[in-house]
Design a protein around this motif. Structure first.
Motif, PDB file in Angstrom:
ATOM      1  N   ASP A 155       0.912  -1.052   0.191  1.00 49.77           N
ATOM      2  CA  ASP A 155       0.049  -0.180  -0.095  1.00 49.77           C
ATOM      3  C   ASP A 155       0.750   1.374   0.033  1.00 49.77           C
ATOM      4  O   ASP A 155       0.496   2.217  -0.586  1.00 49.77           O
ATOM      5  CB  ASP A 155      -0.879  -0.088   1.150  1.00 49.77           C
ATOM      6  CG  ASP A 155      -1.962   0.941   1.072  1.00 49.77           C
ATOM      7  OD1 ASP A 155      -2.552   1.204  -0.099  1.00 49.77           O
ATOM      8  OD2 ASP A 155      -2.355   1.606   2.019  1.00 49.77           O
ATOM      9  N   ASP A 156       2.001   1.234   0.739  1.00 53.09           N
ATOM     10  CA  ASP A 156       2.763   2.318   0.664  1.00 53.09           C
ATOM     11  C   ASP A 156       3.873   2.416  -0.071  1.00 53.09           C
ATOM     12  O   ASP A 156       5.101   2.854   0.321  1.00 53.09           O
ATOM     13  CB  ASP A 156       3.478   2.510   2.399  1.00 53.09           C
ATOM     14  CG  ASP A 156       4.263   1.379   2.622  1.00 53.09           C
ATOM     15  OD1 ASP A 156       4.318   0.364   1.789  1.00 53.09           O
ATOM     16  OD2 ASP A 156       4.609   1.229   3.867  1.00 53.09           O
ATOM     17  N   GLU A 157       3.838   1.565  -1.342  1.00 57.67           N
ATOM     18  CA  GLU A 157       4.956   1.382  -2.150  1.00 57.67           C
ATOM     19  C   GLU A 157       5.581   2.720  -2.768  1.00 57.67           C
ATOM     20  O   GLU A 157       6.920   2.890  -2.498  1.00 57.67           O
ATOM     21  CB  GLU A 157       4.748   0.596  -3.393  1.00 57.67           C
ATOM     22  CG  GLU A 157       5.577   0.187  -4.166  1.00 57.67           C
ATOM     23  CD  GLU A 157       4.959  -0.938  -5.163  1.00 57.67           C
ATOM     24  OE1 GLU A 157       4.531  -1.744  -4.518  1.00 57.67           O
ATOM     25  OE2 GLU A 157       5.339  -0.854  -6.333  1.00 57.67           O
ATOM     26  N   LEU A 158       4.733   3.694  -2.988  1.00 57.73           N
ATOM     27  CA  LEU A 158       5.458   4.949  -3.634  1.00 57.73           C
ATOM     28  C   LEU A 158       6.278   5.666  -2.569  1.00 57.73           C
ATOM     29  O   LEU A 158       7.283   6.182  -2.861  1.00 57.73           O
ATOM     30  CB  LEU A 158       4.330   5.935  -4.212  1.00 57.73           C
ATOM     31  CG  LEU A 158       3.764   5.235  -5.413  1.00 57.73           C
ATOM     32  CD1 LEU A 158       2.823   5.951  -5.990  1.00 57.73           C
ATOM     33  CD2 LEU A 158       4.715   5.003  -6.467  1.00 57.73           C
ATOM     34  N   ALA A 159       5.606   5.642  -1.291  1.00 58.66           N
ATOM     35  CA  ALA A 159       6.198   6.365  -0.090  1.00 58.66           C
ATOM     36  C   ALA A 159       7.545   5.793   0.274  1.00 58.66           C
ATOM     37  O   ALA A 159       8.802   6.248   0.281  1.00 58.66           O
ATOM     38  CB  ALA A 159       5.575   6.577   1.213  1.00 58.66           C
ATOM     39  N   GLY A 160       7.487   4.487   0.065  1.00 58.40           N
ATOM     40  CA  GLY A 160       8.899   3.511   0.214  1.00 58.40           C
ATOM     41  C   GLY A 160       9.987   4.015  -0.416  1.00 58.40           C
ATOM     42  O   GLY A 160      11.022   3.600  -0.523  1.00 58.40           O
ATOM     43  N   VAL A 161       9.644   4.351  -1.844  1.00 59.64           N
ATOM     44  CA  VAL A 161      10.877   4.585  -2.879  1.00 59.64           C
ATOM     45  C   VAL A 161      11.141   6.323  -2.723  1.00 59.64           C
ATOM     46  O   VAL A 161      11.524   6.393  -3.714  1.00 59.64           O
ATOM     47  CB  VAL A 161      10.548   4.216  -4.173  1.00 59.64           C
ATOM     48  CG1 VAL A 161      10.688   2.669  -4.154  1.00 59.64           C
ATOM     49  CG2 VAL A 161       9.394   4.587  -4.843  1.00 59.64           C
ATOM     50  N   GLY A 162      10.459   6.975  -1.771  1.00 53.60           N
ATOM     51  CA  GLY A 162      10.836   8.241  -1.639  1.00 53.60           C
ATOM     52  C   GLY A 162       9.894   9.063  -2.388  1.00 53.60           C
ATOM     53  O   GLY A 162      10.189  10.327  -2.441  1.00 53.60           O
ATOM     54  N   LEU A 163       8.801   8.518  -3.018  1.00 62.12           N
ATOM     55  CA  LEU A 163       7.885   9.551  -3.633  1.00 62.12           C
ATOM     56  C   LEU A 163       6.641   9.890  -2.736  1.00 62.12           C
ATOM     57  O   LEU A 163       6.171   9.091  -2.346  1.00 62.12           O
ATOM     58  CB  LEU A 163       7.498   8.727  -4.873  1.00 62.12           C
ATOM     59  CG  LEU A 163       8.373   8.138  -5.908  1.00 62.12           C
ATOM     60  CD1 LEU A 163       7.894   7.174  -6.925  1.00 62.12           C
ATOM     61  CD2 LEU A 163       9.200   9.273  -6.389  1.00 62.12           C
ATOM     62  N   ALA A 164       6.496  11.012  -2.576  1.00 66.19           N
ATOM     63  CA  ALA A 164       5.573  11.550  -1.648  1.00 66.19           C
ATOM     64  C   ALA A 164       4.101  11.491  -2.394  1.00 66.19           C
ATOM     65  O   ALA A 164       3.846  12.491  -3.198  1.00 66.19           O
ATOM     66  CB  ALA A 164       5.685  13.174  -1.180  1.00 66.19           C
ATOM     67  N   ASP A 165       3.422  10.298  -2.408  1.00 63.26           N
ATOM     68  CA  ASP A 165       2.228  10.121  -3.570  1.00 63.26           C
ATOM     69  C   ASP A 165       1.431   9.580  -2.744  1.00 63.26           C
ATOM     70  O   ASP A 165       1.428   9.320  -1.294  1.00 63.26           O
ATOM     71  CB  ASP A 165       2.701   9.699  -4.799  1.00 63.26           C
ATOM     72  CG  ASP A 165       1.730  10.026  -5.705  1.00 63.26           C
ATOM     73  OD1 ASP A 165       0.757  10.430  -5.745  1.00 63.26           O
ATOM     74  OD2 ASP A 165       2.517  10.165  -6.876  1.00 63.26           O
ATOM     75  N   ARG A 166       0.248   9.019  -3.185  1.00 67.95           N
ATOM     76  CA  ARG A 166      -0.807   8.407  -2.510  1.00 67.95           C
ATOM     77  C   ARG A 166      -0.533   7.043  -2.202  1.00 67.95           C
ATOM     78  O   ARG A 166       0.088   6.504  -2.957  1.00 67.95           O
ATOM     79  CB  ARG A 166      -2.067   8.729  -3.273  1.00 67.95           C
ATOM     80  CG  ARG A 166      -2.699  10.187  -3.730  1.00 67.95           C
ATOM     81  CD  ARG A 166      -3.647  10.446  -4.659  1.00 67.95           C
ATOM     82  NE  ARG A 166      -3.101  10.051  -5.871  1.00 67.95           N
ATOM     83  CZ  ARG A 166      -3.719   9.800  -6.801  1.00 67.95           C
ATOM     84  NH1 ARG A 166      -5.042   9.839  -6.805  1.00 67.95           N
ATOM     85  NH2 ARG A 166      -3.547   9.337  -7.893  1.00 67.95           N
ATOM     86  N   SER A 167      -1.396   6.579  -1.435  1.00 64.31           N
ATOM     87  CA  SER A 167      -1.087   5.005  -1.104  1.00 64.31           C
ATOM     88  C   SER A 167      -2.001   4.336  -2.350  1.00 64.31           C
ATOM     89  O   SER A 167      -2.592   4.721  -3.143  1.00 64.31           O
ATOM     90  CB  SER A 167      -1.753   4.610   0.118  1.00 64.31           C
ATOM     91  OG  SER A 167      -3.161   4.568  -0.022  1.00 64.31           O
ATOM     92  N   ALA A 168      -1.606   3.076  -2.415  1.00 69.79           N
ATOM     93  CA  ALA A 168      -2.102   2.267  -3.495  1.00 69.79           C
ATOM     94  C   ALA A 168      -3.787   2.257  -3.545  1.00 69.79           C
ATOM     95  O   ALA A 168      -4.377   2.456  -4.432  1.00 69.79           O
ATOM     96  CB  ALA A 168      -1.518   0.602  -3.311  1.00 69.79           C
TER      97      ALA A 168
END
Ligand code: MLT
Ligand code: MN
Ligand code: ZN
Length: 300
Positions: free
Chosen positions: A223-236
């Protein structure tokens, strides 16, 4: 029915132009790259229906001989079916502007977006033009080409998502995303195509049950994949995509939906399942689910 995955990636593709994540870096130097989400289907191998129109449509047509023109301006592309109004599923219509009018089947809420918020149909009216064909929910529609000739495929759409695309975020809830069940009445072959699903619910089960092939939303592993790669984006889940992994992920359920074969599509470039040696890929394979590739073909 013949089925070809033209593009197995989510919006942005692999590599994505502005992304320096490890998957994109590796794809740039070592390949393989992946084009953005689209599938082609055909009952006769001659006339093809695009399921979604990818921004990479030009490359996809060039890469697949059955989609090449048969003569001067004689395209085998006979109709398009849209599952939603997202940019990665509609921008390809712009690339079809040189041809004859395109028959585009879309759910009513999606057709409305494409005449208002993202006025693609109005723009295209000055070029090839779009023949806006309604895709009613929960009804088997026999697909026909631009001249009204039967294409030998029935298409049933069921609403799987109520979230509008980002460009129409204030539009409120509506039937903005559907899954498709395509059937070849001659062979009985059935494809379930669900490139965006926020849950595995009764609708997804109805789409998948008894299908020979389920092409399912593989956008994100977590769910937090984008945040995990440093992208401040929405959750899945905020984006309307049920993650594959985790205790509530799709992987636990995908093989129990009654589809003979399950292949992930619309895979985001950040997804660890793209790395052949990742533990996440091993989990997918151990579950009997396949990671889709550009160019994968099926006969149903
Ligand atoms: C999606 O699949 O959620 C959308 O295509 C995301 C996007 O590209 O904006
Ligand atoms: Mn998308
Ligand atoms: Zn990336």
């Amino acid at each position: 029915m013949r089925v070809v995955i033209l593009g197995s990636a989510a919006g942005g593709g692999l590599p994505q132009w502005n992304c320096g994540c490890s998957n994109c870096r590796e794809a740039r130097t070592q390949g393989p790259s992946r084009t953005q989400s689209s599938v082609a289907v055909s009952a006769d191998g001659e006339r093809w229906v695009l399921l979604n129109a990818s921004p990479d449509l030009r490359t996809q047509v060039a890469a697949h001989r059955p989609l090449w023109p048969r003569g001067s301006r004689a395209t085998p592309l006979s109709a398009v079916v849209l599952t939603d109004g997202e940019l990665d599923h509609t921008l390809g219509l712009v690339l079809l502007r040189e041809g004859p009018p395109v028959a585009v089947y879309a759910p009513a809420a999606v057709g409305a977006l494409l005449t208002t918020r993202w006025p693609l149909y109005a723009i295209l009216a000055s070029y090839a033009g779009v023949e806006d064909r309604p895709l009613p929910l929960d009804a088997a529609v026999p697909l026909t080409d631009g001249r009204g000739a039967a294409l030998g495929l029935e298409c049933r759409a069921l609403a799987v998502g109520r979230r509008p695309p980002r460009y129409a975020a204030d539009a409120g809830a509506g039937e903005f995303a559907v899954g498709l069940r395509l059937r070849d009445p001659r062979t009985g072959g059935t494809l379930a195509y669900v490139p965006a699903a926020g849950a595995i619910d009764a609708t997804v089960r109805a789409l998948a049950d008894g299908a020979d092939l389920l092409l399912f939303d593989g956008t994100f592993w977590s769910d937090d994949e984008l945040a995990g790669v440093g992208l401040a984006d929405r959750s899945a889940l905020e984006m309307g995509h049920l993650p594959i992994g985790g205790p509530a992920g799709s992987l636990r359920a995908l093989r129990s939906l009654g589809a003979r074969r399950v292949v992930l599509v619309h895979i985001n470039n950040t997804n660890p399942v793209l790395r052949p040696t990742s533990p996440e890929r091993a989990q997918v394979e151990a579950a009997g689910v396949e990671v889709g590739e550009d160019g994968m073909e099926f006969e149903l």
